[in-house]
Scaffold this motif. Structure first.
Motif, PDB file in Angstrom:
ATOM      1  N   GLN A   1       0.831  -1.191   0.000  1.00 33.04           N
ATOM      2  CA  GLN A   1       0.000   0.000   0.000  1.00 33.04           C
ATOM      3  C   GLN A   1       0.870   1.247   0.000  1.00 33.04           C
ATOM      4  O   GLN A   1       0.967   1.982   0.997  1.00 33.04           O
ATOM      5  N   SER A   2       1.510   1.459  -1.131  1.00 29.22           N
ATOM      6  CA  SER A   2       2.327   2.640  -1.323  1.00 29.22           C
ATOM      7  C   SER A   2       2.277   3.023  -2.793  1.00 29.22           C
ATOM      8  O   SER A   2       2.308   2.159  -3.670  1.00 29.22           O
ATOM      9  N   THR A   3       2.221   4.318  -3.052  1.00 29.21           N
ATOM     10  CA  THR A   3       2.279   4.794  -4.439  1.00 29.21           C
ATOM     11  C   THR A   3       3.710   5.126  -4.846  1.00 29.21           C
ATOM     12  O   THR A   3       3.941   5.604  -5.958  1.00 29.21           O
ATOM     13  N   ASN A   4       4.667   4.889  -3.992  1.00 38.29           N
ATOM     14  CA  ASN A   4       6.059   5.142  -4.360  1.00 38.29           C
ATOM     15  C   ASN A   4       6.530   4.143  -5.414  1.00 38.29           C
ATOM     16  O   ASN A   4       6.145   2.970  -5.397  1.00 38.29           O
ATOM     17  N   ALA A   5       7.344   4.594  -6.322  1.00 37.73           N
ATOM     18  CA  ALA A   5       7.990   3.677  -7.259  1.00 37.73           C
ATOM     19  C   ALA A   5       8.909   2.739  -6.487  1.00 37.73           C
ATOM     20  O   ALA A   5       9.593   3.161  -5.544  1.00 37.73           O
ATOM     21  N   ILE A   6       8.933   1.484  -6.872  1.00 37.95           N
ATOM     22  CA  ILE A   6       9.787   0.510  -6.194  1.00 37.95           C
ATOM     23  C   ILE A   6      11.223   0.687  -6.679  1.00 37.95           C
ATOM     24  O   ILE A   6      11.499   0.589  -7.876  1.00 37.95           O
ATOM     25  N   SER A   7      12.103   0.926  -5.740  1.00 39.04           N
ATOM     26  CA  SER A   7      13.508   1.074  -6.086  1.00 39.04           C
ATOM     27  C   SER A   7      14.376   0.005  -5.426  1.00 39.04           C
ATOM     28  O   SER A   7      15.551  -0.152  -5.791  1.00 39.04           O
TER      29      SER A   7
END
Lengths: 172, 185
Positions: free
Chosen positions: B154-160
């Motif tokens: 549950q995150s809108t951050n791009a996966i890095s």
């Protein structure tokens, strides 16, 4: 990143005639990390699962664990010490097309047993089926040949026009 | 791109040109094992990610977990449908887990390796929560498991970054994790 192609077709086979029981991919290069075998089959000569053997090994060195659904129920079965592995338990029948994707992990290494994780399905308006299975080969040998069949030596024929394509996947 | 833990072997080749399905990095566990592997500095040039893996663990038949971007908060959930060879089951970890709990399954601790194909869809999209899908199998010629799993971060951050670790013990030698990127049009 890996140079060149990562997902490379190695061999394609299209079944001909009416008496083909076994499809064999041989002289598989060791330069990839994983293999994928993708097949699209016409109606078989009789109801059958689909099986595999590596390096012509017909000893009791295979096992499987599968899960399937037919639209009304889900089931799971397993078996040990088999003379061939299981590609797809979605029973191929005499009227419908079927297909499978076979993942063969780290096929060229000589330190681990070889694990396959596979998915299959039979397309039909009724009596359709979908399945997945894990089927290892208890050998640390690198895989150089792959044979697939409805029932090795059992007189189950693969229909003409069925296609089998082997791909190599290269990791960095 | 960096890879945490010096004991992991990293082999990097030249960048591929024009491929839709590209190998990004591979981590293979060396002698002595490791408590986790982690892919870091994942490039944002792809649309989806896929990890193809085999793994064995010192603790045997246990779940393999994952966390994204170092997030140890209660932001993960997942569903699993699995077969044991005798019956089919479904499991649900609905809310507020601190990890994705069904990323893969360990082997038997004695050389039998579990294997998985894990897809991470739209990993760089900053308008969506992130969806993960796993197909996993492990069979020891007498026991084992096969499962489909879907997970949510549950995150809108791009996966890095992606950290992969067993629920206990270590990943054993020869466990191998290959990260691939899939491009869209």
């Amino acid at each position: 990143m890996a140079a060149g192609s990562t997902y490379t077709p190695i061999q394609t086979y299209t079944a001909t005639g009416s008496t083909t029981e076994v499809i064999t991919f041989s002289s598989i290069p060791s330069t990839y990390t994983d293999l994928m075998l993708i097949a699209n089959l016409g109606p078989m000569s009789e109801i059958t699962a689909f099986r595999f053997r590596f390096n012509s090994d017909s000893g009791s060195n295979y096992s499987y664990r599968q899960m399937s659904g037919n639209g009304s129920a889900a089931a799971s079965t397993a078996d040990t010490n088999q003379a061939s592995g299981l590609v797809s338990g979605s029973l191929m029948n005499t009227t419908d097309r079927s297909m499978f994707i076979m993942n063969i992990f780290n096929y060229a290494n000589t330190t681990t047993y070889k694990t396959t994780v596979n998915r299959g399905s039979r397309a039909a308006d009724t009596l359709a089926a979908v399945s997945a299975c894990v089927s290892p080969w208890r050998s640390t040998s690198a895989i150089t040949t792959i044979a697939v069949s409805g029932n090795f030596g059992g007189g189950v024929y693969i229909p003409a026009g069925s296609t089998f394509t082997l791909y190599g996947i290269t990791a960095a | 791109m960096s890879l945490i833990l010096g004991i992991l072997a990293q082999s990097a080749g030249a960048a591929g040109g024009g491929n839709s399905y590209e190998s990004i990095e591979t981590a293979t566990v060396g002698s002595g094992g490791t408590s986790y592997v982690e892919f870091t500095s994942i490039p944002s040039t792809f649309t989806h990610l896929q990890i193809r893996l085999i793994n064995d663990t010192s603790a045997g038949d246990i779940n393999i977990r994952a966390q994204f971007n170092g997030d140890t908060g209660s932001n993960y959930s997942w569903h699993t449908m699995y077969g044991t060879g005798g019956a089919v089951y479904s499991d649900f970890n609905g809310v507020s887990s601190t990890y994705y709990g069904s990323f893969s399954r360990g082997g038997n601790g004695s050389g039998v390796f579990g294997a998985s194909v894990v897809d991470i869809l739209d990993y760089k999209n900053t308008n969506k929560y992130k969806t993960v899908r796993s197909l996993t199998g492990k069979d020891t010629n007498g026991s084992g498991i096969l499962w489909f799993s879907s997970g949510l971060w549950q995150s809108t951050n791009a996966i890095s970054s992606i950290k992969i670790f067993p629920e206990s013990g270590n990943l054993n030698q020869y466990s191998s994790f290959a990260l691939y990127g899939i491009k869209g049009v």
